[in-house]
Design a protein around this motif. Structure first.
Motif, PDB file in Angstrom:
ATOM      1  N   ASN A 184     -15.939  12.300 -42.537  1.00 57.27           N
ATOM      2  CA  ASN A 184     -15.137  12.004 -43.587  1.00 57.27           C
ATOM      3  C   ASN A 184     -15.502  11.013 -44.393  1.00 57.27           C
ATOM      4  N   ARG A 185     -15.879  11.188 -45.588  1.00 57.07           N
ATOM      5  CA  ARG A 185     -16.186  10.088 -46.358  1.00 57.07           C
ATOM      6  C   ARG A 185     -15.382   9.118 -46.830  1.00 57.07           C
ATOM      7  N   LEU A 186     -13.958   9.479 -46.640  1.00 56.42           N
ATOM      8  CA  LEU A 186     -13.038   8.585 -46.753  1.00 56.42           C
ATOM      9  C   LEU A 186     -12.987   7.359 -45.992  1.00 56.42           C
ATOM     10  N   VAL A 187     -13.537   7.644 -44.724  1.00 54.53           N
ATOM     11  CA  VAL A 187     -13.649   6.329 -43.762  1.00 54.53           C
ATOM     12  C   VAL A 187     -14.382   5.248 -44.316  1.00 54.53           C
ATOM     13  N   THR A 188     -15.585   5.672 -45.131  1.00 51.97           N
ATOM     14  CA  THR A 188     -16.208   4.712 -45.832  1.00 51.97           C
ATOM     15  C   THR A 188     -15.684   3.591 -46.686  1.00 51.97           C
ATOM     16  N   LYS A 189     -14.422   3.905 -47.339  1.00 53.50           N
ATOM     17  CA  LYS A 189     -13.886   2.998 -48.049  1.00 53.50           C
ATOM     18  C   LYS A 189     -13.120   1.778 -47.077  1.00 53.50           C
ATOM     19  N   PHE A 190     -13.248   2.252 -45.909  1.00 59.64           N
ATOM     20  CA  PHE A 190     -12.386   1.293 -44.883  1.00 59.64           C
ATOM     21  C   PHE A 190     -13.490   0.269 -44.203  1.00 59.64           C
ATOM     22  N   VAL A 191     -14.589   0.668 -44.066  1.00 59.52           N
ATOM     23  CA  VAL A 191     -15.984  -0.063 -43.257  1.00 59.52           C
ATOM     24  C   VAL A 191     -15.860  -1.621 -43.727  1.00 59.52           C
ATOM     25  N   HIS A 192     -16.219  -1.786 -45.084  1.00 57.92           N
ATOM     26  CA  HIS A 192     -16.230  -3.333 -45.676  1.00 57.92           C
ATOM     27  C   HIS A 192     -14.835  -3.805 -45.445  1.00 57.92           C
ATOM     28  N   PRO A 193     -13.700  -3.534 -45.645  1.00 57.97           N
ATOM     29  CA  PRO A 193     -12.452  -4.104 -45.434  1.00 57.97           C
ATOM     30  C   PRO A 193     -12.220  -4.632 -43.944  1.00 57.97           C
ATOM     31  N   ILE A 194     -12.732  -3.646 -43.127  1.00 63.23           N
ATOM     32  CA  ILE A 194     -12.555  -3.945 -41.539  1.00 63.23           C
ATOM     33  C   ILE A 194     -13.519  -5.062 -41.393  1.00 63.23           C
TER      34      ILE A 194
END
Length: 262
Positions: free
Chosen positions: A172-182
């Motif tokens: 799920n490429r949407l997960v990529t959006k959360f990697v850097h914020p995490i």
């Protein structure tokens, strides 16, 4: 019929991972300007800047802890975690053609990056702490084995999470959006720039259950004679790392069936 022995399998694995490391070095840093040296210069420069912020601060709560090695160790080791965690999302996408080779696996790709970051971290720490020691701003590690044990735990934890990120972002490429914020959220929570004894209760006990804070406590226990390992629970720490690594291995194994190389 030829049967591959365990030694043959390890030999192939070493060759594959070694080739992937060289490919990663060349792809990421190339041969222009400082080339491969930037692998070490980037974390070295950032770590020095962070360490210099603490120099000369009379209000620092770490009166028995040298501020320069404290900053160097915290930021250099956190860079290793951040690099493994945030760069794992593009592993499959950028290396899919390599999967045409039967010997190359997704695990090998992530492992090659992980070993590269670990080697860079060890070299940078050794060089910067050595320079700080010669300059009189630091002391040699008080407990070298504890320092290495803490670094090993942090690497296993980071590697396991990178496997999970690699698998999840491919599904799920949407997960990529959360990697850097995490990764930004984990910066203040990780314990890289504070010691648990500085925190008031009940936050101290709450944060002591987060594995990363224990890892940094163990690393500082290895470096500083005055840093106690009061909040380090070895069994819990090893168990946490093994669970994350095991889940990461399962995730990568599951996602391999969904990767299309044709």
């Amino acid at each position: 019929m030829n049967v591959m022995t365990l030694n043959d399998a390890f030999s192939i694995q070493r060759s594959v991972v070694g080739a992937l490391i060289m490919r990663e070095l060349h792809t990421r840093y190339g041969r222009d300007n400082v080339g491969y040296l930037w692998l070490f210069l980037e974390p070295a420069l950032l770590s020095l800047l962070v360490a210099l912020i603490h120099v000369g601060n009379p209000n620092s709560p770490a009166t028995s802890i040298d501020p320069v090695p404290f900053g160097l160790i915290g930021y250099t080791t956190f860079i290793m975690f951040r690099a493994l965690f945030t760069r794992a999302d593009a592993v499959i996408e950028t290396n899919t053609p390599l999967l045409y080779h039967r010997q190359v696996t997704i695990f090998d790709m992530v492992l090659a990056r992980g070993l590269l970051e670990l080697a860079a971290t060890i070299v940078v720490l050794a060089v910067l702490l050595g320079a700080a020691t010669l300059a009189g701003a630091a002391m040699p590690p008080a407990r070298p084995l504890a320092l290495l044990a803490g670094l090993a735990c942090l690497w296993i934890w980071s590697f396991g999470l990178s496997l999970l990120v690699c698998a999840a972002t491919n599904e799920n490429r949407l997960v990529t959006k959360f990697v850097h914020p995490i990764s930004y959220i984990l910066l203040p929570l990780s314990g890289a720039f504070y010691m648990l004894e500085w925190l008031p209760q009940p936050y101290r006990d709450i944060m002591s259950w987060f594995p990363m804070t224990q890892m940094f406590e163990l690393i500082r226990h290895g470096q500083f004679a005055g840093a106690e390992a009061t909040y380090v629970q070895p069994v819990y720490l090893v168990f946490s790392c093994m669970v994350v690594l095991f889940l990461g291995l399962l995730a990568v194994r599951a996602v391999r069936r969904h990767v299309h190389i044709g």
